[in-house]
Motif scaffolding. Structure first.
Motif, PDB file in Angstrom:
ATOM      1  N   HIS A   1       0.809  -1.232   0.000  1.00 60.87           N
ATOM      2  CA  HIS A   1       0.000   0.000   0.000  1.00 60.87           C
ATOM      3  C   HIS A   1       0.831   1.266   0.000  1.00 60.87           C
ATOM      4  N   ARG A   2       2.128   1.184   0.300  1.00 55.41           N
ATOM      5  CA  ARG A   2       2.981   2.366   0.228  1.00 55.41           C
ATOM      6  C   ARG A   2       3.989   2.284  -0.918  1.00 55.41           C
ATOM      7  N   ASN A   3       4.180   1.104  -1.452  1.00 51.96           N
ATOM      8  CA  ASN A   3       5.146   0.919  -2.531  1.00 51.96           C
ATOM      9  C   ASN A   3       4.515   0.062  -3.630  1.00 51.96           C
ATOM     10  N   PRO A   4       3.506   0.604  -4.310  1.00 50.60           N
ATOM     11  CA  PRO A   4       2.732  -0.208  -5.254  1.00 50.60           C
ATOM     12  C   PRO A   4       3.558  -0.628  -6.463  1.00 50.60           C
ATOM     13  N   GLY A   5       3.279  -1.828  -6.928  1.00 51.91           N
ATOM     14  CA  GLY A   5       3.968  -2.358  -8.088  1.00 51.91           C
ATOM     15  C   GLY A   5       3.027  -2.615  -9.242  1.00 51.91           C
ATOM     16  N   VAL A   6       3.389  -3.594 -10.062  1.00 53.85           N
ATOM     17  CA  VAL A   6       2.615  -3.899 -11.266  1.00 53.85           C
ATOM     18  C   VAL A   6       1.196  -4.331 -10.911  1.00 53.85           C
ATOM     19  N   ALA A   7       1.053  -5.234  -9.928  1.00 53.48           N
ATOM     20  CA  ALA A   7      -0.271  -5.747  -9.591  1.00 53.48           C
ATOM     21  C   ALA A   7      -1.182  -4.638  -9.066  1.00 53.48           C
TER      22      ALA A   7
END
Length: 374
Positions: A222-228
């Motif tokens: 929730h603080r370091n969002p990625g591809v998903a």
């Protein structure tokens, strides 16, 4: 039944406008007309159910064979999946040396141009790797490459590529991603550690979808969002392995709610349809237990052993309707590739469909007017 005959396929027919009780009249390879009475609102269809045949855009093999085999062996795995309801298919490669891939792609293209009885329609290949992140290989061979536009276009000249999986954050990844769409290829992000920002930049440059969503990609911190996380927030099309093993059922349902055109794939390997046990592949131990495939550690997933009828039933088990499950297993794939004659039962479309009994068993499979199972 010969594809030149005119005949009818009867039951509750799922058309783009809804259910019709009657028959699909087929002439040659195509549907001539739909005869019958539309179901009234709230009226439940009854078996047999006639629905669009399944489309698998990510499938490496089955029945002991895969994309690395001879032409006869590739055709064997294609027939296996056709007998389980897949009427159109994108044989899928994996990360391998360039000379191995050029050979396999050449065979897939030859098969695509010369369909044999009992086979699904080969749409083209899905190139999964080698332009992927070496730190997110999953079960793929450890021979990834940096992005190489010239090599990618050489492969596109060798075989029609309908889908390619690329990690945009690797050196040269953006270049490959930008070049392939001009060849009619849908480029997807997968086997990637891209940030949400890098993913957004990739979609601004031509990326179209997500390869086996949640698997082998940066996630939903929730603080370091990625591809998903980007897929859930912004994605329109994404593929998902629907074996209820690669992705938890609740997470699958969350993605179904969030992504308008989510669709099912098998990611099946050569061990689909084979007995349980230990096998050797690429100097590694592979374990098959039921419909689950892992590396020798028993934990690392290495593709699946499902077919598209398994995916369809799994989706139904989660509470989706026949119409919704059919959309995820056929219609959305056809829309994604702009295929107007697949994924629907309507006049002019290919007579590529499946007939299900009251227990959702396969009663019939038809590919372009040819009855291949049932």
């Amino acid at each position: 039944m010969q594809a030149t005959d005119t005949h009818s396929i009867s039951g509750s027919i799922l058309t783009p406008a809804g259910w019709v009780g009657g028959a699909a009249v087929v002439g040659g390879q195509r549907i001539l007309r739909i005869e019958g009475t539309p179901f009234e609102t709230g009226q439940a269809p009854a078996a047999p159910y006639v629905i669009p045949g399944f489309i698998d855009l990510h499938v490496h093999g089955g029945d002991g064979q895969d994309y690395l085999g001879s032409a006869a062996e590739i055709r064997q795995f294609l027939r296996f999946h056709a007998a389980h309801g897949t009427v159109a298919i994108a044989p899928t490669t994996a990360t391998a040396p360039a000379d191995v891939l050029i050979r396999s792609l050449g065979l897939i293209e030859a098969i695509r141009n010369n369909r044999q009885p009992g086979e699904p329609t080969v749409l083209g290949a899905h190139l999964e790797g080698p332009f992927i992140n070496p730190d997110k290989l999953g079960a793929q061979m450890n021979v990834p490459l940096e992005g190489d536009v010239a090599l990618a276009l050489r492969w596109a000249d060798t075989c029609k590529l309908v889908v390619a999986t690329v990690a945009p954050e690797i050196p040269g990844g953006i270049g490959v991603m930008g070049a392939l769409p001009a060849r009619g290829c849908r480029v997807q992000i997968g086997h990637s550690l891209a940030t949400a920002g890098e993913t957004a930049a990739a979609f601004a440059r031509g990326m179209a979808g997500f390869t086996h969503l949640f698997n082998a990609m940066s996630g939903v911190d929730h603080r370091n969002p990625g591809v998903a996380a980007y897929a859930l927030a912004h994605g329109r099309y994404a593929e998902m392995i629907c074996d209820l093993n690669h992705v938890n059922p609740d997470v699958l349902l969350a993605a179904h709610r969030a992504i308008p055109r989510l669709y099912a794939i098998t990611d099946a390997t050569k061990f689909a349809g084979r007995p349980d046990g230990e096998y050797a592949m690429d100097h590694r131990t592979i374990i098959k237990r039921g419909l689950t495939i892992t590396l020798g550690d028993g934990r690392t997933l290495a593709g699946s052993a499902i077919t598209m009828i398994d995916a369809f039933r799994n989706l139904m088990s989660l509470g989706l309707s026949i119409e919704e499950a059919s959309g995820l297993c056929s219609t959305r794939q056809a829309e994604y590739l702009c295929l107007n004659d697949l994924g629907r039962i309507a006049p002019g479309a290919l007579a590529s469909l499946v007939v299900l009994d009251e227990r959702l068993g396969l009663a019939d499979v038809w590919v372009a007017g040819e009855r291949i199972a049932g």
